[in-house]
Design an enzyme around this catalytic site. Structure first.
Site, PDB file in Angstrom:
ATOM      1  N   TYR A   1       0.821  -1.207   0.000  1.00 27.43           N
ATOM      2  CA  TYR A   1       0.000   0.000   0.000  1.00 27.43           C
ATOM      3  C   TYR A   1       0.853   1.254   0.000  1.00 27.43           C
ATOM      4  CZ  TYR A   1       0.818   0.930   5.027  1.00 27.43           C
ATOM      5  OH  TYR A   1       1.380   1.231   6.243  1.00 27.43           O
TER       6      TYR A   1
ATOM      7  N   ARG B   1       8.263   4.161  -4.641  1.00 25.34           N
ATOM      8  CA  ARG B   1       8.283   3.238  -3.493  1.00 25.34           C
ATOM      9  C   ARG B   1       7.261   2.116  -3.699  1.00 25.34           C
ATOM     10  NH1 ARG B   1       7.311   5.591   2.458  1.00 25.34           N
ATOM     11  NH2 ARG B   1       5.180   5.754   1.669  1.00 25.34           N
TER      12      ARG B   1
ATOM     13  N   ARG C   1      -7.234 -20.715  -1.981  1.00 20.94           N
ATOM     14  CA  ARG C   1      -6.248 -20.477  -0.923  1.00 20.94           C
ATOM     15  C   ARG C   1      -5.080 -21.462  -1.012  1.00 20.94           C
ATOM     16  NH1 ARG C   1      -4.503 -21.910   3.979  1.00 20.94           N
ATOM     17  NH2 ARG C   1      -3.784 -20.240   5.353  1.00 20.94           N
TER      18      ARG C   1
ATOM     19  N   LYS D   1       6.297  -1.848   1.932  1.00 19.24           N
ATOM     20  CA  LYS D   1       5.118  -1.271   2.597  1.00 19.24           C
ATOM     21  C   LYS D   1       3.952  -2.256   2.456  1.00 19.24           C
ATOM     22  CE  LYS D   1       3.154   3.359   3.303  1.00 19.24           C
ATOM     23  NZ  LYS D   1       3.227   3.320   4.759  1.00 19.24           N
TER      24      LYS D   1
ATOM     25  N   GLU E   1      12.629   2.645  13.835  1.00 19.45           N
ATOM     26  CA  GLU E   1      11.579   3.590  13.435  1.00 19.45           C
ATOM     27  C   GLU E   1      10.430   3.443  14.423  1.00 19.45           C
ATOM     28  OE1 GLU E   1       9.867   2.647   9.589  1.00 19.45           O
ATOM     29  OE2 GLU E   1       9.917   0.499   9.969  1.00 19.45           O
TER      30      GLU E   1
ATOM     31  N   LEU F   1      11.042   1.402   6.968  1.00 23.41           N
ATOM     32  CA  LEU F   1      10.410   1.897   5.749  1.00 23.41           C
ATOM     33  C   LEU F   1      11.119   3.179   5.301  1.00 23.41           C
ATOM     34  CD1 LEU F   1       7.795   1.282   3.997  1.00 23.41           C
ATOM     35  CD2 LEU F   1       6.926   3.362   5.064  1.00 23.41           C
TER      36      LEU F   1
HETATM   37  N1  PDD Z   1       2.800   4.914   7.589  1.00 21.02           N
HETATM   38  N2  PDD Z   1       7.551   3.708   8.926  1.00 21.02           N
HETATM   39  C1  PDD Z   1       6.404   3.002   8.970  1.00 21.02           C
HETATM   40  C2  PDD Z   1       6.429   1.630   9.555  1.00 21.02           C
HETATM   41  C3  PDD Z   1       5.222   3.557   8.466  1.00 21.02           C
HETATM   42  O1  PDD Z   1       4.087   2.845   8.477  1.00 21.02           O
HETATM   43  C4  PDD Z   1       5.234   4.889   7.945  1.00 21.02           C
HETATM   44  C5  PDD Z   1       4.013   5.551   7.389  1.00 21.02           C
HETATM   45  C6  PDD Z   1       6.450   5.586   7.926  1.00 21.02           C
HETATM   46  C7  PDD Z   1       6.574   6.985   7.342  1.00 21.02           C
HETATM   47  O2  PDD Z   1       6.546   6.965   5.928  1.00 21.02           O
HETATM   48  P1  PDD Z   1       5.992   8.206   5.097  1.00 21.02           P
HETATM   49  O3  PDD Z   1       6.765   9.387   5.528  1.00 21.02           O
HETATM   50  O4  PDD Z   1       6.242   7.845   3.689  1.00 21.02           O
HETATM   51  O5  PDD Z   1       4.522   8.351   5.423  1.00 21.02           O
HETATM   52  C8  PDD Z   1       7.594   4.964   8.416  1.00 21.02           C
HETATM   53  C9  PDD Z   1       1.572   5.390   6.982  1.00 21.02           C
HETATM   54  C10 PDD Z   1       1.312   6.847   7.109  1.00 21.02           C
HETATM   55  C11 PDD Z   1       0.450   4.505   7.454  1.00 21.02           C
HETATM   56  O6  PDD Z   1       0.653   3.310   7.490  1.00 21.02           O
HETATM   57  O7  PDD Z   1      -0.633   5.010   7.739  1.00 21.02           O
END
Ligand code: PDD
Length: 281
Positions: free
Chosen positions: A30, A49, A97, A144, A176, A200
């Site tokens: 996503y 990405r 499945r 992601k 993170e 990420l």
């Molecule tokens: N998440 N690390 C993780 C594990 C994340 O899920 C996210 C963002 C980030 C920051 O990435 P970015 O700056 O590209 O939003 C880092 C989104 C916002 C979410 O899952 O809702």
């Protein structure tokens, strides 16, 4: 209005087959893109990405970059424009499945918009609390992926303690947050962990580094230890929806003097002015 496999529909009319591998396995990836005044924030970077995530899990990209651009912009228009958070996911589609991948998958593409709320002024004034926990996720956190159960469990631990985020520690390094990247300020230098499979590659993270370069702010990409977190003058969380959040309490102790620091205020001003330029384009 949402978008599902080529159609724009009211959300309540949208259906996904129960055999969709996103539903059965969490087999998909996503993106989340903020929209400011109808303008997609760093679309090319988000699409790059997305492509990296799709390649890593071997799902074909259902749209070309220009098709993504027009679909996402049409969704923004159909939702009245303005400031939105745009979420989309691509799953491997429906198949009987079986853990093994189907040979010629037809991916399911789903996109939706929600109102985007800027961080509340009192949050920016006071900062937020965070906790630290062991990073219990897998070893491909640069993808992601929609399968987010470890992130959910980790974030909920923060919520249960009245905190906003959980900062994750793996092999003696802070990687993170459960849904954000981290920055620290130590001796005047802004620091964030280097990219790699354990975190990420955040789009917000990259922009902050670009703003640091453009404005002569001392910065580095290096590992951050739990001791660095304790000693830090400032800790920030960054993401598309949170922008930059100052952490002023960590594991129930104040970060430095317990107030958002000067570099946070400087970077937030730079970030807001970047957004203003985008709106004005
Ligand atoms: N998440 N690390 C993780 C594990 C994340 O899920 C996210 C963002 C980030 C920051 O990435 P970015 O700056 O590209 O939003 C880092 C989104 C916002 C979410 O899952 O809702």
């Amino acid at each position: 209005m949402i978008y599902l496999n080529g159609k724009f529909l009211p959300a309540e009319q949208a259906c996904v087959p129960v055999l969709d591998r996103g539903f059965i396995f969490g087999d998909g990836v996503y993106e989340m893109i903020p929209v400011y005044g109808n303008k997609l924030f760093r679309l090319d970077e988000h699409l790059r990405r997305l492509q990296n995530s799709l390649d890593a899990v071997r799902i074909p990209n259902p749209l070309s970059p220009s098709e993504w651009d027009s679909m996402l912009n049409e969704l923004i228009q159909r939702n009245g424009g303005g400031d939105l958070s745009l979420y989309f996911q691509v799953t491997r589609g429906s198949a009987l499945r079986d853990h093994a991948m189907p040979e010629n998958p037809t991916p399911t593409l789903y996109a939706m918009c929600n109102p985007l709320k800027a961080p509340a002024p009192e949050v920016l004034e006071k900062g937020v609390a965070a906790i630290t926990r062991e990073d219990i996720r897998w070893q491909r956190c640069h993808i992601k992926a929609i399968s987010l159960l470890p992130n959910i469990l980790l974030r909920q631990e923060a919520v249960d303690q009245g905190a906003a985020e959980t900062i994750l520690i793996r092999d003696g390094h802070a990687t993170e947050g459960a849904a954000s990247n981290i920055f620290v300020v130590i001796d005047g230098v802004l620091c964030t962990p280097p990219k790699g499979p354990m975190l990420l590659p955040g789009i917000t993270r990259d922009l902050i580094l670009e703003l640091a370069v453009a404005n002569d702010i001392a910065h580095c990409e290096q590992n951050i230890s739990p001791n660095d977190l304790v000693a830090a003058d400032e800790i920030w969380l960054t993401s598309s929806t949170k922008e930059i959040l100052p952490v002023t309490q960590l594991d129930n102790s104040p970060v430095a003097n317990g107030q958002p620091g000067p570099l946070f205020h400087q970077m937030t001003a730079l970030y807001q002015s970047y957004k203003q330029h985008l709106r004005a384009q």
